[in-house]
Every structure is written in structure tokens, then in C-alpha cells.
Enzyme design. Structure first.
Site, mmCIF file in Angstrom:
data_model
loop_
_atom_site.group_PDB
_atom_site.id
_atom_site.type_symbol
_atom_site.label_atom_id
_atom_site.label_comp_id
_atom_site.label_asym_id
_atom_site.label_seq_id
_atom_site.Cartn_x
_atom_site.Cartn_y
_atom_site.Cartn_z
ATOM 1 N N PRO A 129 0.856 -1.189 0.000
ATOM 2 C CA PRO A 129 0.000 0.000 0.000
ATOM 3 C C PRO A 129 0.898 1.249 0.000
ATOM 4 C CG PRO A 129 -0.447 -1.401 1.906
ATOM 5 C CD PRO A 129 0.741 -1.978 1.227
ATOM 6 N N ILE A 130 0.517 2.251 -0.767
ATOM 7 C CA ILE A 130 1.345 3.459 -0.882
ATOM 8 C C ILE A 130 1.062 4.405 0.287
ATOM 9 C CG2 ILE A 130 1.789 5.510 -2.336
ATOM 10 C CD1 ILE A 130 2.808 2.902 -3.566
ATOM 11 N N GLY A 185 6.820 1.793 4.113
ATOM 12 C CA GLY A 185 8.076 2.174 3.471
ATOM 13 C C GLY A 185 7.999 2.250 1.959
ATOM 14 N N SER A 186 6.831 2.647 1.418
ATOM 15 C CA SER A 186 6.748 2.712 -0.053
ATOM 16 C C SER A 186 7.658 3.813 -0.602
ATOM 17 C CB SER A 186 5.304 2.924 -0.516
ATOM 18 O OG SER A 186 4.765 4.081 0.090
ATOM 19 N N SER A 187 7.794 4.937 0.123
ATOM 20 C CA SER A 187 8.665 5.992 -0.419
ATOM 21 C C SER A 187 10.124 5.543 -0.344
ATOM 22 C CB SER A 187 8.452 7.328 0.289
ATOM 23 O OG SER A 187 8.778 7.233 1.649
ATOM 24 N N ALA A 188 10.482 4.798 0.712
ATOM 25 C CA ALA A 188 11.856 4.281 0.805
ATOM 26 C C ALA A 188 12.112 3.276 -0.322
ATOM 27 C CB ALA A 188 12.075 3.616 2.156
ATOM 28 N N ALA A 189 11.111 2.442 -0.619
ATOM 29 C CA ALA A 189 11.274 1.458 -1.694
ATOM 30 C C ALA A 189 11.409 2.169 -3.048
ATOM 31 C CB ALA A 189 10.090 0.494 -1.706
ATOM 32 N N ASP A 200 14.178 3.272 7.056
ATOM 33 C CA ASP A 200 13.276 2.707 6.039
ATOM 34 C C ASP A 200 14.062 2.343 4.773
ATOM 35 O OD1 ASP A 200 11.477 3.477 7.934
ATOM 36 O OD2 ASP A 200 10.203 4.656 6.604
HETATM 37 C C1 MEV Z 1 8.885 5.968 9.450
HETATM 38 O O1 MEV Z 1 8.711 4.643 8.972
HETATM 39 C C2 MEV Z 1 9.762 5.944 10.657
HETATM 40 C C3 MEV Z 1 10.082 7.281 11.250
HETATM 41 O O2 MEV Z 1 10.865 7.013 12.429
HETATM 42 C C4 MEV Z 1 10.826 8.179 10.307
HETATM 43 C C5 MEV Z 1 12.259 7.678 10.044
HETATM 44 O O3 MEV Z 1 12.800 6.885 10.817
HETATM 45 O O4 MEV Z 1 12.824 8.150 9.036
HETATM 46 C C6 MEV Z 1 8.822 8.017 11.709
#
Ligand code: MEV
Length: 319
Positions: free
Chosen positions: A97-98, A103-107, A145
Site C-alpha cells: 500500500p502506498i 516504506g513505499s517511499s523508501a522502496a 526505512d
Molecule cells: C517511518 O517509517 C519511521 C520514522 O521514524 C521516520 C524515520 O525513521 O525516518 C517516523
């Protein structure tokens, strides 16, 4: 001109240490077996599309601002030429899910870093570029992420003074059945991270104390002395209380967590930035996990996302 280029990267489930990680505390998470794929087709201008090939829905204008950022990051890494070759239509497809906390933006950033860097680039270089790209989405990102997406597996992240990115050690987790899913998101990661920053300015002592305790829970799990689903579940519920005190949970999330506990989960918490989004429960075995999943699917809490990839699902973890 180059042809279409494709790369994929997995999402993540953060188990412990969210928000505290932004302030240098340790965190623990696992990468999921669900991925986000980007396919870049060269064109004169950059544009994002999301979904199946046709018709594809264009991302909002706000994501268009990502491309100048992408070009600047590529230029700084000496990859301006490669970035120019790639410029075009970025088609995103995903079984994650986006913007739900998986972690879709990290992916997305991990997949783009793989396309920008040479095929034999060291993994730390890919992580570092993904991290810089992700700043666009998070403002301040801890790198966790992107680390889970680029490095994979279950890991503990620890920050040291001299490095921007944390150390990422593989971690053995106790055997447990996890039920995870996501609620609709009320606030973005960027907004939530900024809200915690403001809270820290307004109430440094109280906020530090919460972050300390969240970091200590992640440390406990990282020490690999948490041998059993029951301790893991108890720590999850304790962390959820702290995250609620930090102001990053939501009423629907609190109701959902109660519904999962009533159905027999040992413990549960939000996962990731919060404001709705991802959650997980720790259950004692598959049968218990199925009961919790069924209770969440019944939707009588009035807040369970039951559709598509955000629906509750089971994940087995273990050493
Ligand atoms: C987001 O998945 C986790 C946060 O701790 C942000 C981060 O670690 O970059 C809220």
C-alpha cells in the site's frame, strides 16, 4: 537513447523505534516480501504515473517537485549523465500500500538509486543515495526505512556519532506470528516527524523521556534476549502507549489495537510514522493469528482497512 529500465525494492515493517530513530535511538525492523517496482521509459520530461500500465493516474503536482531533487542528488553523486539518460516517464507499480507506513517511499528511492548507480555499486552507496532521495518525502529521515529496503532481512539499526547512516546489523527475532495491515492515513510521515520535532521544542524533558523509553524497548529486542512471542507482544503494547503519549497514534488506531487485543493478540502497536497507517499484532501461533485477522476483517471497529494490500495479513517471524 536507452530503452525502458526497471528496478524493484521491498517495503518494510518497522517493529520498534519509530520516531525515536530520528533522534539517534536504535530501531528494529524487517523487510517485507512485498515490493514496489519502477519502470522508466525515456521521454523529454520527467513525470510519475502510478498503477497498471493503462490508463495510469498521474501523481499529484506535489510529487512533480521530486524530480529537481532527484537531479540534484544524482549530480552530487557524479551521476548527472545517467540521470539525463533516465529522464522520462516513471511508472510505479506496487503490491505495497502506498504511503501507509510500509516504506513505499523508501522502496521508491531504493529502486531509483539502483537505476541511477552502476550495477556493481556497493550496497552502502545505494543506501546512501536512497536516503538522500527520501529526504524529499520525510524532511528528516533516519535512514532506517531505506536501510531495510536496500539491505533486506530483519535488522537492528544503531547510530554512531561519526556516520550519517546508522549501522545495520542482522537480527534474530523470536518466533512469533505477526498480523499486520494498515488504516487510512490521516497525516503524512513528513507532518508527523515535524510534529514530534515541535513537541520536543515545546516540552524537551517530557518528550525526551518518551523517546528514551521507546529507544530502550528497541534496545531490549536488539539484545536478542527477548526469547518469546509473549515478551515481544508486551513490548509492542508498551511502545504503543508511548507512541500515543507522543501524539502519533489516532483514535481509529487505538480502537483497532483494542479490537486485536480483545481477539487474543498478545500485544500490538502502530508501525512507522503513525497518524493511521501501518500496525502489527504479535500472536501466539498461527491459530491465534487467524482469529485476530478474522476479528479485524469483520470491521466492526468501524476503522479496519479491509481492502487490497492494506488488509490484515499474516507474517511468520523467527530466528
Ligand atoms: C517511518 O517509517 C519511521 C520514522 O521514524 C521516520 C524515520 O525513521 O525516518 C517516523
Amino acid at each position: 537513447m536507452m530503452g525502458r529500465q526497471t528496478a524493484a525494492a521491498p517495503g518494510k515493517l518497522l517493529l520498534f523505534g519509530e520516531h525515536a530513530a530520528v533522534y539517534g535511538y536504535p530501531a528494529v525492523g524487517i523487510s517485507l516480501d512485498r515490493t514496489l517496482t519502477v519502470e522508466v521509459a525515456p521521454e523529454a520530461e520527467w513525470r510519475f504515473c502510478f498503477g497498471d500500465r493503462a490508463p495510469c493516474e498521474e501523481f499529484d503536482g506535489e510529487y512533480g517537485d521530486f524530480f529537481p531533487h532527484l537531479e540534484a542528488v544524482a549530480r552530487d553523486a557524479g551521476r548527472a549523465e545517467r540521470c539525463g539518460e533516465l529522464r522520462g516517464h516513471v511508472l510505479i507499480s506496487s503490491d505495497l500500500p502506498i504511503a501507509a507506513g510500509f516504506g513505499s517511499s523508501a522502496a521508491l528511492c531504493g529502486a531509483l538509486a539502483r537505476l541511477l548507480l552502476p550495477g556493481n555499486a556497493p550496497v552502502d552507496e545505494i543506501w546512501s543515495m536512497a536516503h538522500r532521495l527520501e529526504e524529499f518525502f520525510h524532511g528528516t529521515a533516519s535512514g532506517i526505512d531505506t536501510g531495510l529496503s536496500v539491505l533486506g532481512g530483519s535488522r537492528v539499526f544503531r547510530f554512531t556519532r561519526d556516520r550519517e547512516l546508522p549501522e545495520a546489523r542482522p537480527l534474530s527475532l523470536p518466533e512469533a506470528t505477526i498480523v499486520y495491515g494498515a488504516l487510512p492515513r490521516e497525516r503524512t510521515t513528513r507532518e508527523l516527524v515535524a510534529a514530534v520535532g515541535r513537541r520536543l521544542e515545546d516540552n524537551p524533558r517530557g518528550t525526551r523521556e518518551i523517546l528514551d523509553r521507546l529507544g530502550a524497548i528497541a534496545d531490549d529486542v536488539a539484545s536478542e534476549t527477548v526469547w518469546g512471542a509473549s515478551t515481544l507482544g508486551e513490548l509492542a503494547s508498551r511502545a504503543q502507549e508511548l507512541l500515543r503519549d507522543l501524539g502519533v497514534s489516532s483514535d481509529p488506531m487505538d480502537r483497532l489495537i483494542s479490537a486485536g487485543l480483545d481477539a487474543g493478540a498478545i500485544g500490538g502497536k502502530l508501525s512507522g510514522a503513525g497518524g493511521g497507517g501501518a500496525y502489527f499484532f504479535v500472536c501466539d501461533g498461527l491459530e491465534s493469528g487467524r482469529r485476530v485477522m478474522t476479528a479485524l476483517q469483520r470491521n466492526d471497529t468501524g476503522c479496519t482497512a479491509t481492502d487490497g494490500s492494506a488488509a490484515p495479513a499474516i507474517l511468520r517471524i523467527g530466528p
